[in-house]
Scaffold this active site. Structure first.
Site, PDB file in Angstrom:
ATOM      1  N   GLU A   1       0.650  -1.181  -0.048  1.00 52.96           N
ATOM      2  CA  GLU A   1       0.003   0.001   0.077  1.00 52.96           C
ATOM      3  C   GLU A   1       0.819   1.274   0.036  1.00 52.96           C
ATOM      4  O   GLU A   1       0.631   2.088  -0.829  1.00 52.96           O
ATOM      5  CB  GLU A   1      -0.794  -0.046   1.320  1.00 52.96           C
ATOM      6  CG  GLU A   1      -2.065  -1.000   1.097  1.00 52.96           C
ATOM      7  CD  GLU A   1      -2.947  -0.638   2.189  1.00 52.96           C
ATOM      8  OE1 GLU A   1      -3.604   0.465   2.116  1.00 52.96           O
ATOM      9  OE2 GLU A   1      -3.199  -1.635   3.192  1.00 52.96           O
TER      10      GLU A   1
ATOM     11  N   GLY B   1      -6.160   3.285  10.828  1.00 52.90           N
ATOM     12  CA  GLY B   1      -6.648   2.633  12.168  1.00 52.90           C
ATOM     13  C   GLY B   1      -5.883   1.840  12.735  1.00 52.90           C
ATOM     14  O   GLY B   1      -5.626   1.743  13.887  1.00 52.90           O
ATOM     15  N   ALA B   2      -5.072   1.015  12.092  1.00 54.05           N
ATOM     16  CA  ALA B   2      -4.186  -0.205  12.573  1.00 54.05           C
ATOM     17  C   ALA B   2      -2.677  -0.019  12.244  1.00 54.05           C
ATOM     18  O   ALA B   2      -2.042  -0.664  13.215  1.00 54.05           O
ATOM     19  CB  ALA B   2      -4.675  -1.687  11.711  1.00 54.05           C
ATOM     20  N   SER B   3      -2.209   0.817  11.313  1.00 57.50           N
ATOM     21  CA  SER B   3      -0.944   0.910  10.940  1.00 57.50           C
ATOM     22  C   SER B   3      -0.802   2.291  10.426  1.00 57.50           C
ATOM     23  O   SER B   3      -1.287   3.045   9.960  1.00 57.50           O
ATOM     24  CB  SER B   3      -0.337  -0.376  10.069  1.00 57.50           C
ATOM     25  OG  SER B   3      -0.965  -0.163   8.887  1.00 57.50           O
ATOM     26  N   THR B   4       0.745   2.340  10.248  1.00 56.99           N
ATOM     27  CA  THR B   4       1.192   3.647   9.330  1.00 56.99           C
ATOM     28  C   THR B   4       2.114   3.124   8.708  1.00 56.99           C
ATOM     29  O   THR B   4       3.029   2.372   9.151  1.00 56.99           O
ATOM     30  CB  THR B   4       1.539   4.771  10.713  1.00 56.99           C
ATOM     31  OG1 THR B   4       1.887   5.763   9.580  1.00 56.99           O
ATOM     32  CG2 THR B   4       2.578   4.246  11.372  1.00 56.99           C
ATOM     33  N   GLN B   5       2.166   4.055   7.713  1.00 56.35           N
ATOM     34  CA  GLN B   5       3.344   3.342   6.587  1.00 56.35           C
ATOM     35  C   GLN B   5       4.162   4.720   6.177  1.00 56.35           C
ATOM     36  O   GLN B   5       3.657   6.016   6.229  1.00 56.35           O
ATOM     37  CB  GLN B   5       2.805   2.799   5.225  1.00 56.35           C
ATOM     38  CG  GLN B   5       2.193   1.459   5.485  1.00 56.35           C
ATOM     39  CD  GLN B   5       0.805   1.622   5.790  1.00 56.35           C
ATOM     40  OE1 GLN B   5       0.049   2.602   5.503  1.00 56.35           O
ATOM     41  NE2 GLN B   5       0.459   0.801   6.677  1.00 56.35           N
TER      42      GLN B   5
END
Length: 768
Positions: A164, A196-200
């Site tokens: 993503e 909501g669950a992760s950051t990239q």
């Protein structure tokens, strides 16, 4: 509405692509289109050719290019049969807006994200197989064949958070013209995405850092003129560091701290559950249960009442430890939670944030776009300090009057007169969590990623977001270090756009046939333990999934539900067993000879002790000690010499009888039966008898047939006659000739080397 026809000028040389973003809450189908690169090369009015193909909305006029279905496809983990009805409206929408003549050339992708990653591998395989079956057999769109990536290759699969981020990086730089112009003057943008669950994070390190950095992904794109641009991108993700999961960890830690501080105190029981929370607007009360507490007492895991104190500064301080910056770093450089990231030169690298970076800046504060930390923190501090009742009153008024836009800006006569408001699409949960999310965003940007704080000593009390970029230019900072965006022009920034840019680039003809074909950047990544990306690949050989694919062709009596077992599994094992039997049948002769050779190693063949060589017997090899004849021969050492026929007639081995016919035609034979003689020669030479008890005179007179060791056979399998004994000759191993008379004379050999002569009339004379 019917699909467009070939008569539309807009369709001339147009290519299409369809991608379905299968998220956790819903699946959104998006149609993209672009002009054929060959047509652009031949069109003098097409513009510059040193750019990528122009990917735009895939419908004429830009309407109805997107369609969403709810809930997420991951909700069918236990009911894969329901996928068909779920996807039918999405597929119908794509067929409606893409001409039927072009559908076979249009790639279709369904790429699942966060929700599908949470399912078990078997559930993932079931959903992907059902999805692949429906899309392949109910549409004419171009879908890949089965491969290790999945039942429909790369067309239907689960992508990782890193994928993503990489697709988002391509989309951002495509929209911001990061790929245009000469390579040495090109400056790409970094990409930040928070859900909501992760950051990239995805960015291209500087030249010096690229030489030292590891785990970089090569991105190859082809411009309209056929030239390629190459970039080396670093991408990584932090699982559990999205806003929702960070909030869960924060609530758990806040409750634990509250319990530790009040465990030894005596106070009103009614106040025990009231936990003061600076990350909630003042006087907002929420009952929450910690979901990420382990190995704690039962009381701490019970629901607790959180009461907001509305202090943004304290919220920044409380959320900072959630970054886990003290985690061990296995490499030379880490940002937070022990995750390796190459050093970032913020004087040259500029970042664009999407998703939560945009929502937390624009929807409530109206500060989307160029980012100024002082202005942002001031807006967050003012919002958190507001009384919750006052916030709800304003929210209700905005709904009743409908005078506020969804972007948080107050407009009058086409001009923005106020910011920091919220519109009808801002829900109450967003207002409840806005204070926490704003603090988390600031900490991730500055304490986590290390983005410098740009502070204007003159203050930013009257600065709006639109003027930040101008101030950065005046201060010699060039482009803003960070800006949050949602769209560029009328195109939304989405990783789906990045995927379509890749597909459009693949269709550009290369300058030479020797140029390797373009692939997705992740297809060239070597899968090792140190790989930056590990594709999610559910089990490929799934018999139940294969059966589901052909279920519509099977009668109901042959289904898994009727038989109680999978017919595909049964046929697979039948096929495997049949192949084994076939292979063994084809090798039956070799197997049989192998068994015989092994058996003969343990058995002494008495019929082949001697061979004829120059009419002299070869020395017989020693019998095996366990042979019955060997025991008999050992016993006969002290006994008178017996005849050769008795030895050949032993029970240990009885060779087949050989008949001698009474005619005198000489016969040549291709082989001899070896002659068996006793290893001990007798002192006397009685008249030898054949195997059937006949004497040599009987044999010579032709009155009967007798077994003569070494007698040659005719071509038809018969035995030569006795009448030809005197003239029978045969070729020995070295082509020497011998008379059968000497063969018959060798039936009994005395210790004095006596010889036997067959005289006319059948009498026998011995000479010593």
């Amino acid at each position: 509405m019917p699909p467009p026809t070939a008569a539309d000028a807009w369709l001339t040389g147009r290519r299409f692509g369809v991608v379905i973003d299968a998220g956790s809450s819903g699946s959104r189908l998006q149609i993209y289109s672009w002009k054929d690169a060959r047509l652009a090369r031949s069109d003098p009015n097409a513009g510059p050719l040193d750019t990528l193909p122009r990917v735009e909305k895939g419908t004429q006029g830009g309407e109805d290019w997107s369609y969403k279905a709810e809930p997420g496809i991951s909700s069918f983990g236990d009911d894969p049969e329901g996928v068909a009805a779920y996807l039918a409206p999405l597929l119908a929408h794509a067929r409606t807006h893409i001409p039927p003549a072009l559908q076979s050339e249009t790639p279709l992708f369904l790429l699942a994200t966060a929700g599908m990653r949470l399912l078990s591998p078997q559930q993932q395989a079931d959903v992907l197989q059902a999805t692949c079956h429906f899309l392949k057999f109910h549409s004419n769109f171009r879908i890949d064949d089965p491969s290790p990536a999945g039942p429909c290759g790369s067309s239907v699969r689960i992508i990782t958070g890193e994928e993503e981020g990489l697709f988002g990086w391509i989309a951002v730089n495509y929209l911001m013209d990061g790929f245009a112009g000469p390579r040495n003057n090109m400056q790409t943008y970094g990409f930040l995405d928070m859900g909501g669950a992760s950051t990239q994070i995805a960015f291209e390190p500087g030249r010096e850092e690229r030489e030292k950095a590891s785990n970089l992904i090569d991105v190859r794109l082809r411009l309209l003129n056929g030239h390629e641009v190459n970039h080396q991108v670093f991408v990584t993700t932090w699982l559990g560091y999205g806003t929702n999961q960070a909030r869960e960890r924060y609530v758990g830690q806040t409750i634990l701290d509250h319990e530790a501080n009040h465990r030894s105190s005596t106070f009103d029981v009614s106040l025990e559950k009231a936990v003061l929370d600076p990350c909630l607007p003042k006087e907002l009360r929420l009952t929450e249960s910690p979901t990420q507490l382990e190995d704690v007492d039962t009381h701490s895991t019970r629901p607790h009442m959180l009461v907001g104190t509305g202090s943004f500064e304290q919220c920044l301080e409380r959320t900072l430890p959630l970054l886990n910056k003290d985690a061990p770093c296995p490499d030379t450089h880490c940002l937070f939670n022990g995750v390796y990231v190459p050093p970032i030169d913020f004087s040259a690298s500029h970042f664009i944030g999407v998703s939560e970076y945009w929502y937390s800046s624009e929807h409530v504060f109206g500060l989307g776009g160029a980012y100024d930390v002082v202005q942002y923190e001031r807006a967050a501090s003012e919002f958190c300090a507001r009384d919750w009742a006052d916030i709800m009153k304003e929210h209700q008024a905005s709904r009743e009057h409908g005078q506020l836009g969804g972007d948080g800006q107050v407009e009058e006569n086409g001009h923005v007169i106020d910011v920091g408001r919220w519109g009808n699409n801002v829900e109450i949960p967003r207002l409840q969590m806005q204070c926490f999310k704003a603090a988390w965003l600031v900490n991730v940007l500055h304490e986590g990623i290390g983005m410098p704080r740009i502070v204007d000593p003159g203050g930013n009390g009257t600065t709006t977001g639109d003027k930040v970029e101008e101030q950065a230019q005046n201060k010699g900072l060039g482009r803003p270090v960070f800006q949050s965006l949602d769209t560029v022009g009328d195109i939304a920034i989405s990783w789906t756009l990045g995927k379509m840019v890749l597909e459009a680039s693949k269709e550009v003809p290369p300058l030479s046939n020797s140029v390797p074909q373009l692939h997705d950047p992740l297809d060239a990544v070597e899968l090792t333990d140190d790989s930056p990306i590990h594709p999610i690949r559910p089990p490929f050989l799934d018999f139940d999934a294969i059966e589901d694919q052909i279920a519509h062709r099977l009668p109901s009596s042959l289904t898994r539900q009727t038989l109680g077992f999978s017919p595909v599994t049964f046929l697979f094992y039948v096929f495997v067993v049949s192949m084994m039997v076939l292979v063994m049948y084809r090798l039956r002769h070799r197997l049989r000879s192998t068994v015989r050779r092994f058996h003969k190693k343990n058995r002494y063949n008495f019929a082949e002790d001697y061979a004829m060589e120059e009419a002299q017997p070869l020395k017989s090899p020693s019998p095996l000690p366990w042979s019955p004849s060997a025991s008999r021969l050992s016993f006969q050492v002290l006994q008178p010499l017996r005849s050769l026929s008795s030895t050949l007639g032993s029970r240990a081995f009885r060779p087949p009888p050989i008949q001698i016919h009474s005619h005198h035609s000489p016969v040549r034979s291709n082989h001899f039966s070896p002659v068996r003689t006793s290893p001990i020669r007798s002192l006397s030479a009685p008249a030898p008898r054949a195997q059937n008890g006949l004497t040599a005179s009987d044999v010579a007179s032709g009155s009967a047939t007798a077994f003569v060791p070494g007698s040659p056979r005719l071509d038809d399998g018969g035995i030569v006659s006795v009448g030809s004994v005197s003239s029978l000759s045969s070729r020995s191993r070295n082509s020497s000739q011998m008379n059968l008379t000497s063969l018959a004379a060798r039936q009994t050999i005395s210790r004095t080397n006596s010889t036997m002569h067959v005289q006319p009339g059948g009498s026998i004379r011995y000479e010593h």
